[in-house]
Design an enzyme around this catalytic site. Structure first.
Site, PDB file in Angstrom:
ATOM      1  N   LYS A  81       1.058  -1.611  -0.057  1.00 30.57           N
ATOM      2  CA  LYS A  81      -0.082  -0.207  -0.476  1.00 30.57           C
ATOM      3  C   LYS A  81       1.238   1.146  -0.022  1.00 30.57           C
ATOM      4  CE  LYS A  81      -2.491  -0.556   3.849  1.00 30.57           C
ATOM      5  NZ  LYS A  81      -1.731  -0.562   4.773  1.00 30.57           N
ATOM      6  N   ARG A 107      11.321   0.282  11.373  1.00 32.57           N
ATOM      7  CA  ARG A 107       9.870   0.561  12.236  1.00 32.57           C
ATOM      8  C   ARG A 107      10.285  -0.822  13.215  1.00 32.57           C
ATOM      9  NH1 ARG A 107       4.620   0.570   9.128  1.00 32.57           N
ATOM     10  NH2 ARG A 107       4.014  -0.806  10.718  1.00 32.57           N
ATOM     11  N   ARG A 115      12.169  -4.248   5.524  1.00 31.43           N
ATOM     12  CA  ARG A 115      11.742  -2.879   5.100  1.00 31.43           C
ATOM     13  C   ARG A 115      12.562  -1.671   5.809  1.00 31.43           C
ATOM     14  NH1 ARG A 115       5.705  -1.807   5.075  1.00 31.43           N
ATOM     15  NH2 ARG A 115       5.613  -2.147   7.348  1.00 31.43           N
ATOM     16  N   ARG A 169      -9.754  -0.033   9.989  1.00 31.13           N
ATOM     17  CA  ARG A 169      -9.128  -1.283  10.058  1.00 31.13           C
ATOM     18  C   ARG A 169     -10.732  -1.800  11.162  1.00 31.13           C
ATOM     19  NH1 ARG A 169      -3.946   0.221  10.201  1.00 31.13           N
ATOM     20  NH2 ARG A 169      -1.847  -1.173  10.872  1.00 31.13           N
ATOM     21  N   ARG A 228      -0.273  -8.420  13.971  1.00 34.44           N
ATOM     22  CA  ARG A 228      -1.101  -7.273  13.596  1.00 34.44           C
ATOM     23  C   ARG A 228      -1.179  -8.393  12.478  1.00 34.44           C
ATOM     24  NH1 ARG A 228       4.871  -4.580  11.257  1.00 34.44           N
ATOM     25  NH2 ARG A 228       3.044  -3.180  10.273  1.00 34.44           N
TER      26      ARG A 228
END
Ligand code: AMP
Length: 239
Positions: free
Chosen positions: A41, A188, A155, A116, A199
């Site tokens: 996204k 992160r 990431r 969400r 998550r």
């Protein structure tokens, strides 16, 4: 105080002016991006934002900024975020209510990471209805869970812009720094295999019903493909 543009190359200025002129005739669009962590996204959002003259509102980015600035809201959100759990609906709905009214959102917005839950979706619909607006499209990024661990654990992100890189699949030109600004990239805190599990659990149990809620507006995108292929699928979905 006027901004000094004398150092900005003329061709860049002209490009920006042309883009702003093009934006004046674009139709308004209000889009939701749904997908698990690492589904792409964040990678696709800048293109959609530029193409359709929208603002990009990622609740995760907004919350991380509040945590970094140690605001009361950030302090409240931090514990849930570190655990991979969801922050309260009131906090995120409040953030979105304020942000969607900014001038940069006048042509509409891309919501990324929000709503969400079905409660958040209902609150969003009510808020928009009061303004005579509604969500136009929901893009559902579908990626098998098995691919996400590698994507998320590798990431690196540039917090100010939300640009993301991957040490193997999309490395920056110079290791550890953002291609555009040269500023340092960060990892992160919640991009680790253990928190990702929580998550993903939260995503499947709470966010999947949001897809049901918007069933008539949802376009499912196979997002485990090359970035350009996903981008063209998005372009046709939004045309
Ligand atoms: P993200 O960057 O979208 O993966 O979000 C990072 C974390 O921020 C999530 O794991 C949640 O703790 C929190 N968060 C982001 N968006 C929401 C939301 N819409 N509702 C509740 N918590 C959220």
């Amino acid at each position: 105080m006027p901004v000094d543009l004398s150092e900005v190359p003329t061709d860049e200025l002209m490009k920006e002016i042309q883009h702003r002129l093009d934006c004046t005739t674009k139709p308004e669009k209000r889009i939701i991006l749904i997908g698990p962590p690492g589904c792409g996204k964040g990678t696709q959002s800048p293109r959609i934002k530029y193409e359709h003259c929208l603002c990009h509102l990622a609740t995760g980015d907004m919350l991380r900024a509040a945590v970094a600035a140690k605001t009361p809201l950030g302090l409240e959100a931090k514990k849930a975020m570190d655990a991979g759990a969801l922050v309260s609906d009131d906090i995120v709905v409040g953030l979105i209510e304020e942000a969607t009214q900014r001038a940069e959102c006048s042509k509409g917005f891309i919501l990324d990471g929000f709503p969400r839950t079905v409660v958040q979706a209902r609150k969003l619909d009510e808020m928009l209805a009061k303004r005579g607006q509604a969500i136009d499209k929901v893009l559902n990024f579908v990626v098998p869970d098995s691919l996400l661990v590698e994507r998320v654990v590798g990431r690196w992100v540039h917090p100010a812009s939300g640009r993301s890189y991957h040490e193997k699949f999309a490395p920056p030109k110079v290791a550890g720094v953002d291609d555009t600004t040269g500023e340092p990239l960060i990892k992160r805190k919640d991009d680790n295999a253990d928190t990702l599990k929580a998550r993903l659990g939260a995503f499947h149990s709470q966010t999947a019903p949001v897809i049901e809620h918007y069933a008539r507006k949802v376009v499912a995108l196979k997002a485990d493909r090359a970035q350009d292929e996903v981008a063209s699928a998005i372009a046709s979905a939004l045309s």
